[in-house]
Design a protein around this motif. Sequence first.
Motif, mmCIF file in Angstrom:
data_model
loop_
_atom_site.group_PDB
_atom_site.id
_atom_site.type_symbol
_atom_site.label_atom_id
_atom_site.label_comp_id
_atom_site.label_asym_id
_atom_site.label_seq_id
_atom_site.Cartn_x
_atom_site.Cartn_y
_atom_site.Cartn_z
ATOM 1 N N HIS A 2 0.814 -1.223 0.000
ATOM 2 C CA HIS A 2 0.000 0.000 0.000
ATOM 3 C C HIS A 2 0.854 1.283 0.000
ATOM 4 O O HIS A 2 0.498 2.273 -0.636
ATOM 5 C CB HIS A 2 -0.912 -0.038 1.234
ATOM 6 C CG HIS A 2 -1.789 1.144 1.392
ATOM 7 N ND1 HIS A 2 -2.899 1.355 0.608
ATOM 8 C CD2 HIS A 2 -1.728 2.205 2.239
ATOM 9 C CE1 HIS A 2 -3.482 2.483 0.977
ATOM 10 N NE2 HIS A 2 -2.793 3.020 1.958
ATOM 11 N N HIS A 24 1.033 4.236 -2.905
ATOM 12 C CA HIS A 24 0.810 5.685 -2.748
ATOM 13 C C HIS A 24 1.837 6.468 -3.590
ATOM 14 O O HIS A 24 1.517 7.501 -4.179
ATOM 15 C CB HIS A 24 0.932 6.091 -1.278
ATOM 16 C CG HIS A 24 -0.391 6.080 -0.549
ATOM 17 N ND1 HIS A 24 -1.500 6.772 -0.996
ATOM 18 C CD2 HIS A 24 -0.773 5.481 0.602
ATOM 19 C CE1 HIS A 24 -2.507 6.588 -0.154
ATOM 20 N NE2 HIS A 24 -2.099 5.803 0.822
ATOM 21 N N ASP A 68 -6.993 7.036 -0.182
ATOM 22 C CA ASP A 68 -6.927 5.644 -0.617
ATOM 23 C C ASP A 68 -7.844 5.365 -1.813
ATOM 24 O O ASP A 68 -8.995 5.803 -1.857
ATOM 25 C CB ASP A 68 -7.278 4.718 0.558
ATOM 26 C CG ASP A 68 -6.157 4.707 1.586
ATOM 27 O OD1 ASP A 68 -5.052 5.175 1.264
ATOM 28 O OD2 ASP A 68 -6.387 4.211 2.703
ATOM 29 N N SER A 93 0.007 9.996 5.321
ATOM 30 C CA SER A 93 -1.404 9.591 5.363
ATOM 31 C C SER A 93 -1.868 9.559 6.805
ATOM 32 O O SER A 93 -1.209 10.082 7.701
ATOM 33 C CB SER A 93 -1.556 8.217 4.705
ATOM 34 O OG SER A 93 -0.935 7.251 5.515
HETATM 35 ZN ZN ZN Z 1 -3.237 5.097 2.363
#
Ligand code: ZN
Length: 342
Positions: free
Chosen positions: A111, A115, A309, A136
Motif C-alpha cells: 500500500h 501511494h 486511498d 497519510s
Molecule cells: Zn493510504
Amino acid sequence: MNILTLETTCDETAAAIVTDRLEVLSSVVASQDDLHRRFGGVVPEIASRAHVERILPVIHETLLKAGLTLKNIDAVAVANTPGLAGSLLVGLLAAKAICLAQGIPLLAVNHLQAHIYACRLAADEEVFPCVGLIISGGHTSLYLCRDALEFDLLGSTIDDAAGEAFDKVAAMLGLPYPGGPAIGRAAEGGNPKAHNFPRALLGDDNRLDFSFSGLKTAVRYAIAGPGKPDFSNFNPSPGQVADLAASFQEAVVDCLVGKAFAALRKTGMNVLCVGGGVAANARLRQRLTEQSRRQNVRLHVAPLPLCTDNAVMGAIAVERLKAGRIESLDLDIQPGMIRPAK
Ligand code: ZN
Ligand code: KG4
C-alpha cells in the motif's frame, strides 16, 4: 491484459481495473467516513465489517463501469500490507476467491509503494529513482525509492502520523472527521503566524524523522491554557479556529517540506514524489511547488483523486507482474508498518 485491483487497507473499500499498459478502465471508492465520523477516527472493527458488506458491490460496479465481466479479467492484485488486519483480510480473501474461481494469477500490492506509484501514473513517465514522501492517516515516512518496488526507509514519524495529527487537532477544534480537509478549509481565513507552534526535529538535517505529538499538545495548551489539558469549555470564535488551524497547518507543512528537502540533499536525488491523503493539502502542495522550483527539483505530487486511498494506485502490480512476482494462494496479510518488501 486487464487487472482487477482491490484496496481495503483501512476505511475505503476500493476496486479498479487497469491494463498492463497502465490505462485505467474504471475505479470505484466506497468511503466509510460517515460510519467513523462520530468517533473522530477509524474504528477497526466497524471498518472490517463495512468492507465485508461493500466489497462485492464495489467489484460489481467496477466491472460494470468498465463494461467487463470477470471473464475479461486476467489477474487480481490486492493490497496485503500494511493496514488494519481485519480490513486487509477482506480484500485478500475476495482476491483469492476470484483467482481460484477464474484460474487467474494473484498479485500483491504494498500500500505504501502504491501511494508513491500514484505519482508515476500521473506523470506518465519514469519517476524512479526518487525520494518518496508518504503522508497519510497511518504513515509519515521518507524513502529512497530505487525503483517502483525497492524502497529504503530514510525516516518516519516517531509518534503520530501527519494525517492522524490533522484528525486529532480537528477534533479539538470542533471540526468534522476527516480532519485534514476540514483544517485546510478553516485555515484559509486564518493567520499562520498567530501561534508559534513547535517544529520538532526540524533543525537536525541528519535525522529524517518526524514527530507531531508535541505539536498536538501545544495546540491543546493554546486552547485550554498552559499545562491545562481540559478544553471541554472551549468555545472559540470562527477567527480563533481559523488562526489555530492555519498555525497548526503551517507547522506540519514546515516539517514535511523541511525533511523532504533534507532527504533530497542527503541522498543527492533531485526527484521528489509525494503521496497519501495529506498530500491533498493545498498549502503543502503550494509550498512544495515553490521550493522545488527554487531548488530545481522535479516534483510529482499525486493528483487529488489519487491522494486518499483508492485502487487505481494498485496499478503498481503491473511492475510485479513484469518482474514475474506472482503470489500463491497462500499469500497472507502483513498488517504492521513494516519496511516495504523488496
Ligand atoms: Zn493510504
Ligand atoms: O491515505 P489516506 O486516505 O488513508 C491512509 O492510508 O491513512 O489518508 C487519510 C488521511 C486522514 O488523516 C485525512 O485527515 C488526511 O489524510 N487528509 C488530509 C487532507 N485530505 C485528507 N490532510 C490534510 N489536508 C487535506 N486536504
